[in-house]
Design a protein around this motif. Sequence first.
Motif, PDB file in Angstrom:
ATOM      1  N   SER A   3      -4.318   8.911  11.179  1.00  7.80           N
ATOM      2  CA  SER A   3      -4.498   7.587  11.456  1.00  7.80           C
ATOM      3  C   SER A   3      -4.901   6.897  10.100  1.00  7.80           C
ATOM      4  O   SER A   3      -5.052   5.711  10.175  1.00  7.80           O
ATOM      5  CB  SER A   3      -5.994   7.648  12.599  1.00  7.80           C
ATOM      6  N   ASP A   4      -4.904   7.283   8.943  1.00 16.62           N
ATOM      7  CA  ASP A   4      -5.235   6.763   7.761  1.00 16.62           C
ATOM      8  C   ASP A   4      -3.950   6.025   7.569  1.00 16.62           C
ATOM      9  O   ASP A   4      -3.049   6.289   7.601  1.00 16.62           O
ATOM     10  CB  ASP A   4      -5.498   7.819   6.659  1.00 16.62           C
ATOM     11  N   LYS A   5      -4.415   4.992   6.972  1.00 19.28           N
ATOM     12  CA  LYS A   5      -3.142   3.882   6.363  1.00 19.28           C
ATOM     13  C   LYS A   5      -2.832   4.295   5.023  1.00 19.28           C
ATOM     14  O   LYS A   5      -3.585   4.215   4.028  1.00 19.28           O
ATOM     15  CB  LYS A   5      -3.388   2.407   6.506  1.00 19.28           C
ATOM     16  N   ASN A   6      -1.521   4.124   4.572  1.00 18.31           N
ATOM     17  CA  ASN A   6      -1.195   4.554   3.136  1.00 18.31           C
ATOM     18  C   ASN A   6      -0.215   3.012   2.705  1.00 18.31           C
ATOM     19  O   ASN A   6       0.334   2.717   3.715  1.00 18.31           O
ATOM     20  CB  ASN A   6      -0.361   5.690   2.918  1.00 18.31           C
ATOM     21  N   PRO A   7      -0.244   2.877   1.645  1.00 16.71           N
ATOM     22  CA  PRO A   7       0.823   1.783   1.381  1.00 16.71           C
ATOM     23  C   PRO A   7       2.064   2.193   1.692  1.00 16.71           C
ATOM     24  O   PRO A   7       2.601   3.007   1.271  1.00 16.71           O
ATOM     25  CB  PRO A   7       0.359   1.257  -0.164  1.00 16.71           C
ATOM     26  N   PRO A   8       2.771   1.132   1.785  1.00 13.43           N
ATOM     27  CA  PRO A   8       4.676   1.436   1.748  1.00 13.43           C
ATOM     28  C   PRO A   8       4.803   2.052   0.452  1.00 13.43           C
ATOM     29  O   PRO A   8       4.516   1.556  -0.403  1.00 13.43           O
ATOM     30  CB  PRO A   8       5.193  -0.003   2.307  1.00 13.43           C
ATOM     31  N   PHE A   9       5.970   2.845   0.775  1.00 12.99           N
ATOM     32  CA  PHE A   9       6.661   3.411  -0.495  1.00 12.99           C
ATOM     33  C   PHE A   9       7.390   2.376  -1.155  1.00 12.99           C
ATOM     34  O   PHE A   9       8.469   2.019  -0.956  1.00 12.99           O
ATOM     35  CB  PHE A   9       7.240   4.731  -0.147  1.00 12.99           C
ATOM     36  N   GLU A  10       7.066   2.002  -2.329  1.00 14.06           N
ATOM     37  CA  GLU A  10       7.700   1.008  -3.022  1.00 14.06           C
ATOM     38  C   GLU A  10       8.761   1.309  -4.064  1.00 14.06           C
ATOM     39  O   GLU A  10       8.485   1.920  -4.953  1.00 14.06           O
ATOM     40  CB  GLU A  10       6.821  -0.086  -3.671  1.00 14.06           C
ATOM     41  N   HIS A  11       9.790   1.569  -3.404  1.00 14.62           N
ATOM     42  CA  HIS A  11      10.850   1.942  -4.471  1.00 14.62           C
ATOM     43  C   HIS A  11      12.304   1.153  -3.876  1.00 14.62           C
ATOM     44  O   HIS A  11      12.573   1.229  -2.882  1.00 14.62           O
ATOM     45  CB  HIS A  11      11.229   3.398  -4.182  1.00 14.62           C
ATOM     46  N   PRO A  12      12.749   0.455  -5.271  1.00 12.99           N
ATOM     47  CA  PRO A  12      13.925  -0.199  -4.681  1.00 12.99           C
ATOM     48  C   PRO A  12      15.155   0.491  -4.122  1.00 12.99           C
ATOM     49  O   PRO A  12      15.753  -0.307  -3.240  1.00 12.99           O
ATOM     50  CB  PRO A  12      14.353  -0.811  -6.180  1.00 12.99           C
ATOM     51  N   ASP A  13      15.498   1.643  -4.519  1.00 12.87           N
ATOM     52  CA  ASP A  13      16.406   2.540  -4.062  1.00 12.87           C
ATOM     53  C   ASP A  13      16.470   2.711  -2.440  1.00 12.87           C
ATOM     54  O   ASP A  13      17.228   2.805  -1.645  1.00 12.87           O
ATOM     55  CB  ASP A  13      16.815   3.753  -4.642  1.00 12.87           C
ATOM     56  N   LEU A  14      14.953   2.939  -2.252  1.00 16.02           N
ATOM     57  CA  LEU A  14      14.839   3.494  -0.762  1.00 16.02           C
ATOM     58  C   LEU A  14      14.978   1.858   0.175  1.00 16.02           C
ATOM     59  O   LEU A  14      15.410   2.083   1.092  1.00 16.02           O
ATOM     60  CB  LEU A  14      13.256   3.946  -0.405  1.00 16.02           C
ATOM     61  N   LEU A  15      14.218   1.156  -0.406  1.00 18.55           N
ATOM     62  CA  LEU A  15      14.276  -0.308   0.506  1.00 18.55           C
ATOM     63  C   LEU A  15      15.795  -0.834   0.689  1.00 18.55           C
ATOM     64  O   LEU A  15      16.140  -0.950   1.454  1.00 18.55           O
ATOM     65  CB  LEU A  15      13.713  -1.349  -0.289  1.00 18.55           C
ATOM     66  N   ARG A  16      16.497  -0.568  -0.489  1.00 15.50           N
ATOM     67  CA  ARG A  16      17.985  -0.709  -0.277  1.00 15.50           C
ATOM     68  C   ARG A  16      18.794   0.004   0.747  1.00 15.50           C
ATOM     69  O   ARG A  16      19.622  -0.359   1.508  1.00 15.50           O
ATOM     70  CB  ARG A  16      18.715  -0.872  -1.886  1.00 15.50           C
ATOM     71  N   PHE A  17      18.233   1.524   0.787  1.00 13.20           N
ATOM     72  CA  PHE A  17      18.967   2.368   1.727  1.00 13.20           C
ATOM     73  C   PHE A  17      18.655   1.892   3.076  1.00 13.20           C
ATOM     74  O   PHE A  17      19.708   1.750   3.975  1.00 13.20           O
ATOM     75  CB  PHE A  17      18.343   3.713   1.656  1.00 13.20           C
ATOM     76  N   HIS A  18      17.662   1.498   3.591  1.00 14.88           N
ATOM     77  CA  HIS A  18      17.083   0.885   4.786  1.00 14.88           C
ATOM     78  C   HIS A  18      18.054  -0.305   5.084  1.00 14.88           C
ATOM     79  O   HIS A  18      18.487  -0.472   6.177  1.00 14.88           O
ATOM     80  CB  HIS A  18      15.948   0.750   4.893  1.00 14.88           C
ATOM     81  N   ARG A  19      18.064  -1.416   4.139  1.00 10.56           N
ATOM     82  CA  ARG A  19      18.710  -2.453   4.596  1.00 10.56           C
ATOM     83  C   ARG A  19      20.258  -2.217   4.755  1.00 10.56           C
ATOM     84  O   ARG A  19      20.656  -2.852   5.553  1.00 10.56           O
ATOM     85  CB  ARG A  19      18.386  -3.340   3.113  1.00 10.56           C
ATOM     86  N   ASP A  20      20.736  -1.288   3.592  1.00 13.07           N
ATOM     87  CA  ASP A  20      22.253  -1.151   3.749  1.00 13.07           C
ATOM     88  C   ASP A  20      22.688  -0.438   5.112  1.00 13.07           C
ATOM     89  O   ASP A  20      23.705  -0.400   5.685  1.00 13.07           O
ATOM     90  CB  ASP A  20      22.687  -0.347   2.562  1.00 13.07           C
ATOM     91  N   MET A  21      21.690   0.487   5.578  1.00 13.67           N
ATOM     92  CA  MET A  21      21.730   1.399   6.866  1.00 13.67           C
ATOM     93  C   MET A  21      21.945   0.465   8.088  1.00 13.67           C
ATOM     94  O   MET A  21      22.776   0.790   9.069  1.00 13.67           O
ATOM     95  CB  MET A  21      20.684   2.555   6.729  1.00 13.67           C
TER      96      MET A  21
END
Length: 273
Positions: A3-21
């Motif tokens: 239940s603990d919150k962690n900050p989002p994983f900030e990595h340009p390649d990962l964000l681009r992967f999700h967007r492109d998918m």
Amino acid sequence: MFSDKNPPFEHPDLLRFHRDMLTPSPVKYDVDLLQKRNNNAYHDMSTDLLESTGLDRVIAEVDVLLFAYNFPNIRPDISIVNYLMDRYQSRFISFAVNDLGFGAPFAALHMLQHYLSREDCSKGMLLIMDQTALPYETPELGAAPGPDTAAVIFMDRTTGAGPCLLGVEMKHADQSIADTAALVLERLCGEASVHRSQIALLVHPGLEQLCNQTLWYEECGWKGSYDPMLWSAAPFFALQELLEEKDGREYVCLMHLEQTDRFIHALLIRTGE
């Protein structure tokens, strides 16, 4: 539960992967959703679970490890099973099972039972996990996704100690769900030469509502249901709690209902009591 919150994983390649998918699909990409959710990656959840239960001490002896989940990992760049093999210096057969809704753990247990029937496989482990940090809306999660969840099952057929998997059934309810559930239980009992009166039956609440007036349901030795709001690990949390009661029940049948596609998943275990 995680239940603990962690900050989002900030990595340009990962964000681009999700967007492109998501670009060729009608699903709307919304990275701000990650800010509202827990952001637990499966490789971290796996190690926390194994080390809190003490199973990290036996994972090096495991012959086959399966990983079941419904929601995809927030870190698709990390292979969970390969990460665990490297961390714990293990050499198990391993793969993941998904795209089966919350029935994925039962399909994985069916496969695990097959492996454990081989002479060269005596110890197996199943990790069941769901994290809810996704950069798009999903019908299952809604406005309040709740905690991320994980459960683990370890089986060792060489010692005979602890739970022993006797059978797994998965069947679509072409007509009556209650009649299909009766057929599933009959198959499990027949294969194990067990009578319904010897069984503690733990069921999805929707299945309990449909079956609680039937003769076969009433003949079971003990009946109970579980809270399905903890994703695909929910039935296995309840199973673990039942096993920890140590009240002499020898056989437990866990029966799950996927209401959308009318599929019944079930397993029968001998508790070792």
